[in-house]
Design an enzyme around this catalytic site. Sequence first.
Site, PDB file in Angstrom:
ATOM      1  CB  VAL A 281      -1.093  -0.070   1.347  1.00 26.11           C
ATOM      2  CG1 VAL A 281      -1.836   1.256   1.919  1.00 26.11           C
ATOM      3  CG2 VAL A 281      -2.292  -1.444   1.547  1.00 26.11           C
ATOM      4  CB  ALA A 282       3.616   2.202   1.885  1.00 22.66           C
ATOM      5  CD  GLU A 286      -2.619   4.502  -2.762  1.00 22.92           C
ATOM      6  OE1 GLU A 286      -2.108   4.981  -2.452  1.00 22.92           O
ATOM      7  OE2 GLU A 286      -2.965   3.475  -2.388  1.00 22.92           O
ATOM      8  CG  ASP A 328       1.220  32.100 -42.411  1.00 18.64           C
ATOM      9  OD1 ASP A 328       1.553  33.004 -40.764  1.00 18.64           O
ATOM     10  OD2 ASP A 328       0.344  32.218 -42.982  1.00 18.64           O
ATOM     11  CG  ASN A 689       3.945   6.704  -2.820  1.00 19.94           C
ATOM     12  OD1 ASN A 689       3.444   7.741  -1.726  1.00 19.94           O
ATOM     13  ND2 ASN A 689       3.105   6.227  -2.971  1.00 19.94           N
ATOM     14  CG  ASP A 721       0.883  11.363   0.950  1.00 16.91           C
ATOM     15  OD1 ASP A 721       0.628  11.700   1.848  1.00 16.91           O
ATOM     16  OD2 ASP A 721       0.990  10.508   0.050  1.00 16.91           O
TER      17      ASP A 721
HETATM   18  P1  ATP Z   1       2.454  34.208 -46.366  1.00  8.90           P
HETATM   19  O1  ATP Z   1       0.545  34.074 -46.124  1.00  8.90           O
HETATM   20  O2  ATP Z   1       2.850  32.883 -46.621  1.00  8.90           O
HETATM   21  O3  ATP Z   1       3.444  35.263 -45.246  1.00  8.90           O
HETATM   22  P2  ATP Z   1       2.000  34.897 -48.913  1.00  8.90           P
HETATM   23  O4  ATP Z   1       0.832  35.005 -48.306  1.00  8.90           O
HETATM   24  O5  ATP Z   1       2.388  36.390 -49.535  1.00  8.90           O
HETATM   25  O6  ATP Z   1       2.294  35.030 -48.002  1.00  8.90           O
HETATM   26  P3  ATP Z   1       1.330  33.385 -50.769  1.00  8.90           P
HETATM   27  O7  ATP Z   1      -0.933  33.874 -50.364  1.00  8.90           O
HETATM   28  O8  ATP Z   1       1.810  31.817 -51.078  1.00  8.90           O
HETATM   29  O9  ATP Z   1       1.471  33.735 -50.064  1.00  8.90           O
HETATM   30  O10 ATP Z   1       1.126  34.430 -51.932  1.00  8.90           O
HETATM   31  C1  ATP Z   1       2.439  34.364 -52.851  1.00  8.90           C
HETATM   32  C2  ATP Z   1       2.208  35.115 -53.764  1.00  8.90           C
HETATM   33  O11 ATP Z   1       1.304  34.963 -54.657  1.00  8.90           O
HETATM   34  C3  ATP Z   1       2.775  36.715 -53.300  1.00  8.90           C
HETATM   35  O12 ATP Z   1       3.391  37.803 -53.436  1.00  8.90           O
HETATM   36  C4  ATP Z   1       1.569  37.383 -54.697  1.00  8.90           C
HETATM   37  O13 ATP Z   1       2.715  37.733 -55.343  1.00  8.90           O
HETATM   38  C5  ATP Z   1       0.759  37.030 -55.255  1.00  8.90           C
HETATM   39  N1  ATP Z   1      -1.073  36.729 -54.626  1.00  8.90           N
HETATM   40  C6  ATP Z   1      -0.761  36.706 -53.198  1.00  8.90           C
HETATM   41  N2  ATP Z   1      -2.003  36.922 -53.789  1.00  8.90           N
HETATM   42  C7  ATP Z   1      -2.638  36.140 -54.711  1.00  8.90           C
HETATM   43  C8  ATP Z   1      -4.378  36.648 -55.736  1.00  8.90           C
HETATM   44  N3  ATP Z   1      -5.509  36.998 -54.751  1.00  8.90           N
HETATM   45  N4  ATP Z   1      -4.436  36.415 -56.665  1.00  8.90           N
HETATM   46  C9  ATP Z   1      -3.469  36.574 -57.333  1.00  8.90           C
HETATM   47  N5  ATP Z   1      -2.108  36.588 -57.029  1.00  8.90           N
HETATM   48  C10 ATP Z   1      -2.236  36.595 -55.762  1.00  8.90           C
END
Ligand code: ATP
Length: 882
Positions: A281-282, A286, A328, A689, A721
């Site tokens: 038990v000791a 538990e 990101d 324990n 405890d």
């Molecule tokens: P993160 O969010 O990872 O920091 P990001 O949003 O800049 O990066 P992506 O979304 O991959 O990365 O976009 C990459 C590139 O694509 C951008 O730098 C831009 O030039 C282009 N891009 C972003 N959004 C659009 C869109 N709606 N239409 C067209 N091109 C786009």
Amino acid sequence: MMLDPFSLSISTVADTLNSNIDCGLNEREIKLRLKTYGKNEIAANQTKSRWKILFDQFKDPIIFILAIAAGLTFLFNEDLPETIAIITVILITITIGFIMELQGIRSLEALRKMGFIESTVLRDGKIKTIKASLLVPGDVLLIEAGDVVSADARLITAENLMVKEASLTGESRAVEKRVNSLPVNTVLSDRKNMVFKGTTVEQGSAKAIVVATGTNTELGKIQKMGGDVEEQRTPLEKKLNALSKWLIWLTLIFGILIVFTGYLRGLDMLLIIETAVALAVAAIPEGLPVVATIALARGMLKLSKRQVIIKKMEGVETLGATNIICTDKTGTLTEDKMQVHTLVFEDEILKEIQNNSPTQLDDVKHSQAFCALMMTSILCNNVVLNTEQLKGDSIEIALVQFAEKLHFDLNKIKENNPEKTEIPFNTSSKLMATLNKNDDGFTVYAKGAFESIVNYCDTILNDEKPQEFKNKREWLSHVSDMASQGLRVLAFAYKHQETEPKKDDLLSHLTFIGVIGFLDPAREDVKSTINVYKEAGIKVVMMTGDHPGTAKKIAEEIGLLPKNAASNCIIHGNELQFEGQASPTAHKNLLDASVFARVTPEQKLKLVTFYQENENVVGMFGDGINDIPALRKADIGIAMGIRGTQAAREAADIILKNDKFTTMELAISQGRAVFDHIRQFVVYLLSCNLAEVVSVGLAALLNLPAPLLPLQILFLNLVTDIFPALALGMGKGEVDIMKRPPRKANEPIMGRKRWASTIIYGLSITVAVVGITAYAYFSLQLSSVIINNMAFYTLVLAQLFNVFNMAESKVSFFNNEVIKNPWVWSAIALSLIITVSAYYISPISEALFLTKLTLEQIGWVVIFALGSLALSQIIKRLGGTF
Ligand code: ATP
């Protein structure tokens, strides 16, 4: 439930379900259907039943040992009160275990009820966002890219809809969906006019009518077939269970040894059995696994109040070991409130558009290049117009707002140029294009990253006409200049022709128009958080799809890179090499780098894997569909509650409800504190324990008078405890918790230092117990009942004081987390009250053989107990343990 809706026309489906595809169901009908069909939930989401929790308590090996002890006591001793007492203890143990597990499950249920899965529906003719669990058959569902489908539904309309159905069919590629009816014998994976619960919308948008919810969905049926999902234990619980099991075996061996040697020495069999039971038990802590579960669950609940939802309990544990956070850029480190800042086309560079009046555009307003730029901005754009708040990609919202400011009639332009087809934006291609029909033919409009667009352009719009595009280098330097100011740059191109181009041919021979730079300032609070991470030994890594120049500028602003850092501090996606591993220098550079630009989602996944292979614990922020593999791979996947897609939120382990990068800091410090607390009470319970085992063992070996009785030890373990151990879990965490490096991922709960501490504290208590026994026997010459009581109370007090040993050795004894924790003081008070009450409640005091002590005897008890604390403190501070 509806039979084969995929084989019926949309109107038949809607009629059968008594619904209206244009305005959905009304509130009254929804209430009725919720009653008929129940909530849209399936078994896996339902929690363990109360009976199962109760039943599971009996599986605990401790209960077996206690039952054997009760049996032996009855057989050998024929002592009914003691047997009853042990059975009572069994019942108490079960009740405590049951209540504690129930509490843990309740916390989880509370979290689940916060319901982060939502659906957009058409009800009463209005678009509404509701909890997915409230969907009913007949509801009209609106879905878009990034959504997780919440019920089985027949498609009414579908635009470029691609759905990943791996959870259902095992097929990992996305399936294209269409609306036309299908033959009755179509198999599940070919039912292209249906969307199913649990699948992910990768691209496009759709409107669909719900035909099945909850357990009636295909996913529900599969799960029903699979039976109950096996309950998962956290790695920590597993480690603690393993520790407990190890102790049980050790005890059994020890017990057998005592019985055997006792028998050889010709001791009374009754005494031998009694000692063996007391020892068993000791030795067993538990409360250990339960107290750990409670600490984790409490950590989760505490964080949920601060906008951090942790989906799995082990998340709390992993947080404490996280040493790399990958993030990101857009929206996490920056505001994600884009504004058009600079326009460049022909020879014009128009800067700081938002700060100046749009009249500065008067001179260029009628140039062909400017018009093409604006037409692309408006038509190659998926923002939903005419809603209260513009919904869509922030860069596209900025373009719409810019066009509205210049008084373009967006609805009319869209009406006159209907979209025929679209190449949706994707983070790998980094561009988007549409094909629109107009009066004199067809126009392709394209926008995207400069490097992506420029590859498709062989002409440039100059002097009102397309000319050969010779100065690409010059444009590249314009773009780099803009990026180095922190602007997010988008390039624009188009082509016009009389005949409709083929879908595969949309992007060839484009005419370059120009670029637009967008301002997206860094978030104010990020800089200080990055400093906190630095102090806490956590590396922040920016992985962005954006231009290296933009990434560098933002990284400098938030303190991730020093001001005017060399441009080779940033690793470009093109330079990344994982296969056949590059040279040791490249390997080191990869580990040292903190900014990666123009990286694709696949590269993000590879980077996360690379870090993990190099013994790092990785946290990863992600919000899009493409981030899901990396979110899953990371040790901790983190999604934003507002901005993140549903699919990202599903895949993540943590959701930040307020979308703030800075809240992660709280989560990490909480994760560290919880782990510290678990370690504290493991050391606490084990040292207590150990003291019991050695005291009982020594008494048996040395033939000391009046050894501790099994019931006394059970009382100690269950009453005195557990409360201090629970209280340790309620602490706030040391003030320097974010000033020390994270613990290593493979670090055991109990390292060598902690075992040493456990032994020191345990033996100090033993010294006090054996010491008072010897003193009372030889010097005070008291009766054996009194001696036993003095030893018992010394053990109670010394164990309670032992809680103060749990603070770190480098902090002062009078000013630390444990001594400042009011729960600890309350736990001590409660334990003392229970101990004193036990004396006054006669059946208990009889079972525990308690008798009256004089004030002097109590004084000795206090002195010896305090002595054990002093002894541990002296050894601990001299030796620097724990
Ligand atoms: P993160 O969010 O990872 O920091 P990001 O949003 O800049 O990066 P992506 O979304 O991959 O990365 O976009 C990459 C590139 O694509 C951008 O730098 C831009 O030039 C282009 N891009 C972003 N959004 C659009 C869109 N709606 N239409 C067209 N091109 C786009």
